[in-house]
Design an enzyme around this catalytic site. Structure first.
Site, mmCIF file in Angstrom:
data_model
loop_
_atom_site.group_PDB
_atom_site.id
_atom_site.type_symbol
_atom_site.label_atom_id
_atom_site.label_comp_id
_atom_site.label_asym_id
_atom_site.label_seq_id
_atom_site.Cartn_x
_atom_site.Cartn_y
_atom_site.Cartn_z
ATOM 1 N N HIS A 178 3.772 7.714 10.982
ATOM 2 C CA HIS A 178 4.783 8.360 10.130
ATOM 3 C C HIS A 178 6.206 7.887 10.387
ATOM 4 O O HIS A 178 7.108 8.200 9.629
ATOM 5 C CB HIS A 178 4.687 9.877 10.326
ATOM 6 C CG HIS A 178 3.261 10.338 10.389
ATOM 7 N ND1 HIS A 178 2.584 10.491 11.588
ATOM 8 C CD2 HIS A 178 2.370 10.596 9.419
ATOM 9 C CE1 HIS A 178 1.326 10.849 11.342
ATOM 10 N NE2 HIS A 178 1.163 10.927 10.035
ATOM 11 N N GLU A 183 7.694 12.171 8.869
ATOM 12 C CA GLU A 183 8.218 10.984 8.166
ATOM 13 C C GLU A 183 9.654 11.217 7.703
ATOM 14 O O GLU A 183 10.512 10.327 7.778
ATOM 15 C CB GLU A 183 7.336 10.626 6.960
ATOM 16 C CG GLU A 183 7.823 9.344 6.282
ATOM 17 C CD GLU A 183 7.012 8.969 5.043
ATOM 18 O OE1 GLU A 183 5.793 9.241 4.999
ATOM 19 O OE2 GLU A 183 7.621 8.417 4.111
ATOM 20 N N SER A 242 -1.371 17.258 6.711
ATOM 21 C CA SER A 242 -1.357 15.942 6.065
ATOM 22 C C SER A 242 -0.757 16.053 4.667
ATOM 23 O O SER A 242 -1.359 16.618 3.756
ATOM 24 C CB SER A 242 -2.782 15.401 5.984
ATOM 25 O OG SER A 242 -2.833 14.290 5.122
ATOM 26 N N SER A 243 0.439 15.512 4.508
ATOM 27 C CA SER A 243 1.148 15.641 3.237
ATOM 28 C C SER A 243 0.334 15.046 2.090
ATOM 29 O O SER A 243 0.131 15.671 1.050
ATOM 30 C CB SER A 243 2.508 14.947 3.344
ATOM 31 O OG SER A 243 3.110 14.819 2.078
ATOM 32 N N ASN A 244 -0.137 13.823 2.266
ATOM 33 C CA ASN A 244 -0.843 13.177 1.144
ATOM 34 C C ASN A 244 -2.118 13.929 0.779
ATOM 35 O O ASN A 244 -2.487 14.005 -0.390
ATOM 36 C CB ASN A 244 -1.092 11.692 1.464
ATOM 37 C CG ASN A 244 -2.296 11.472 2.344
ATOM 38 O OD1 ASN A 244 -3.408 11.375 1.864
ATOM 39 N ND2 ASN A 244 -2.077 11.451 3.654
ATOM 40 N N CYS A 304 -6.226 4.497 4.422
ATOM 41 C CA CYS A 304 -5.387 3.469 3.808
ATOM 42 C C CYS A 304 -5.115 2.394 4.865
ATOM 43 O O CYS A 304 -5.472 2.555 6.031
ATOM 44 C CB CYS A 304 -4.069 4.106 3.398
ATOM 45 S SG CYS A 304 -3.219 4.814 4.830
HETATM 46 O O1 0CN Z 1 -2.077 12.466 6.764
HETATM 47 P P1 0CN Z 1 -1.230 11.371 7.264
HETATM 48 O O2 0CN Z 1 -1.324 11.074 8.734
HETATM 49 O O3 0CN Z 1 0.310 11.602 6.957
HETATM 50 P P2 0CN Z 1 1.090 12.406 5.803
HETATM 51 O O4 0CN Z 1 0.344 12.338 4.547
HETATM 52 O O5 0CN Z 1 1.287 13.805 6.318
HETATM 53 O O6 0CN Z 1 2.408 11.692 5.722
HETATM 54 O O7 0CN Z 1 -1.626 10.074 6.445
HETATM 55 C C1 0CN Z 1 -1.073 8.820 6.744
HETATM 56 C C2 0CN Z 1 0.204 8.656 6.023
HETATM 57 C C3 0CN Z 1 1.312 8.162 6.516
HETATM 58 C C4 0CN Z 1 2.449 7.687 7.011
HETATM 59 FE FE1 SF4 Z 2 1.225 3.790 4.831
HETATM 60 FE FE2 SF4 Z 2 1.173 6.437 4.815
HETATM 61 FE FE3 SF4 Z 2 0.797 5.068 2.554
HETATM 62 FE FE4 SF4 Z 2 -1.060 5.037 4.401
HETATM 63 S S1 SF4 Z 2 -0.406 6.832 3.262
HETATM 64 S S2 SF4 Z 2 -0.282 3.249 3.277
HETATM 65 S S3 SF4 Z 2 0.130 5.110 6.268
HETATM 66 S S4 SF4 Z 2 2.666 5.111 3.778
#
Ligand code: 0CN
Ligand code: SF4
Length: 318
Positions: free
Chosen positions: A80, A132, A229-231, A17
């Site tokens: 984060h 975060e 990684s949460s997402n 992203c």
């Molecule tokens: O996997 P990420 O480093 O972080 P989380 O999904 O664990 O928050 O991905 C980037 C997202 C942000 C901030």
């Molecule tokens: Fe920002 Fe995290 Fe969303 Fe990526 S996933 S755009 S780093 S908030």
């Protein structure tokens, strides 16, 4: 050798992203300007491949500032976000710091601060222990923000003043789970205020949408991403809740469970926001070695968002 046929449904958008892209650029740009080493507090994004690549270029990763020696070299804060005391400590120690916090996380920090200023009690929807969440809660004094992780928490929460409440959230949550918790809060506290479109970021939302489109068509979904990684972890859940029998998080191709893919004709593939596309390509190549692959890209959104680098790096570039 006869290869079984599969259709590989590739989710789009997937992978990096704008916030991750920017955070990695901050480290690379800092290495260019200041030379090695540069210090990075916490994994810049939750991906070992990214971290190892930056280590090779001279980044040193630490969990807390007290691991950073007295130095003129910069310290970078991860995408984060960080609690308020972190930049304060850096200033106190005369450390040069660069903040790679995603602007969409900073936006949530600002919401929290604004609610507090208006005297509102704040509910944060998120996962305990996630950096975060620690960063967002750490914008305000202890006790100012109550963390809610589940619908049960939302039902059990007792505010000090139900007429003066606000909610905010982590950016990388399940869109559906969060909507459920917000619904419960709104039902219990009709006066609660919150962000118009929510705090879940565009990238998290779009990657979940793409997975929802692919999940009903496939028997297995591979999600390239890290266990912290949460997402990425949310993409596994979204796949399994939307018609895919089994979704698996894999760091890279070496983690594919080939026995589990035996006899499967339709496989989905996506990647979390912190997973580089080279690792997706590696998975596609590994699948091509064992299967005759028909590739089908499923696109549910176009993304053209980019973020500017932090001002210090921009000014020096000019
Ligand atoms: O996997 P990420 O480093 O972080 P989380 O999904 O664990 O928050 O991905 C980037 C997202 C942000 C901030
Ligand atoms: Fe920002 Fe995290 Fe969303 Fe990526 S996933 S755009 S780093 S908030």
């Amino acid at each position: 050798m006869h290869k079984p046929k599969i259709t590989l449904h590739l989710c789009a958008p997937r992978g990096f992203c704008a916030g991750v892209d920017r955070a990695i650029q901050v480290v690379e740009e800092a290495l260019r300007r200041y030379g090695a080493p540069v210090y990075v507090r916490h994994e810049i994004v939750h991906n070992r491949f990214v971290v190892d690549t930056l280590k090779e270029k001279g980044a040193i990763f630490v969990e807390e500032l007290d691991e950073v020696p007295a130095t003129d070299q910069p310290v970078i804060f991860s995408a984060h976000g960080v609690p308020k005391h972190v930049p304060e400590t850096a200033e106190g120690r005369n450390l040069l710091y660069l903040d790679a916090t995603c602007p969409l996380v900073s936006k949530v920090h600002k919401e929290a601060i604004l609610h507090e200023r208006r005297g509102r009690e704040i509910v944060l929807i998120g996962h305990a222990g996630h950096p975060e969440v620690e960063g967002t809660m750490g914008q305000l004094p202890a006790g100012a923000i109550t963390l809610i992780e589940t619908p049960e928490d939302a039902r059990a929460f007792t505010p000090r003043d139900a007429g003066n409440l606000a909610w905010i959230s982590q950016t990388t949550l399940s869109v559906d789970d969060t909507a459920e918790m917000v619904e419960i809060l709104k039902e219990r506290f009709p006066q609660i205020t919150g962000p118009q479109k929510g705090d879940i970021c565009y990238a998290t939302t779009n990657r979940q949408e793409a997975v929802k489109a692919v999940a009903p068509k496939v028997e297995r979904m591979l999600v390239v991403g890290a266990p912290n990684s949460s997402n990425s972890r949310r993409l596994v859940e979204v796949a399994e809740r939307n018609g895919c029998a089994k979704a698996t998080l894999i760091r890279r191709a070496a983690e594919i469970d080939w026995d589990d893919l035996a006899g499967i004709s339709d496989i989905g593939l996506t990647a979390g926001a912190s997973a580089p596309e080279v690792l997706v390509e590696e998975v596609v190549e590994a699948l091509r070695e064992r299967f005759e692959v028909k590739l089908e890209v499923v696109t549910t959104a176009e993304e053209d968002i980019t973020f500017l680098l932090p001002r210090t790096l921009r000014e020096q570039a000019a």
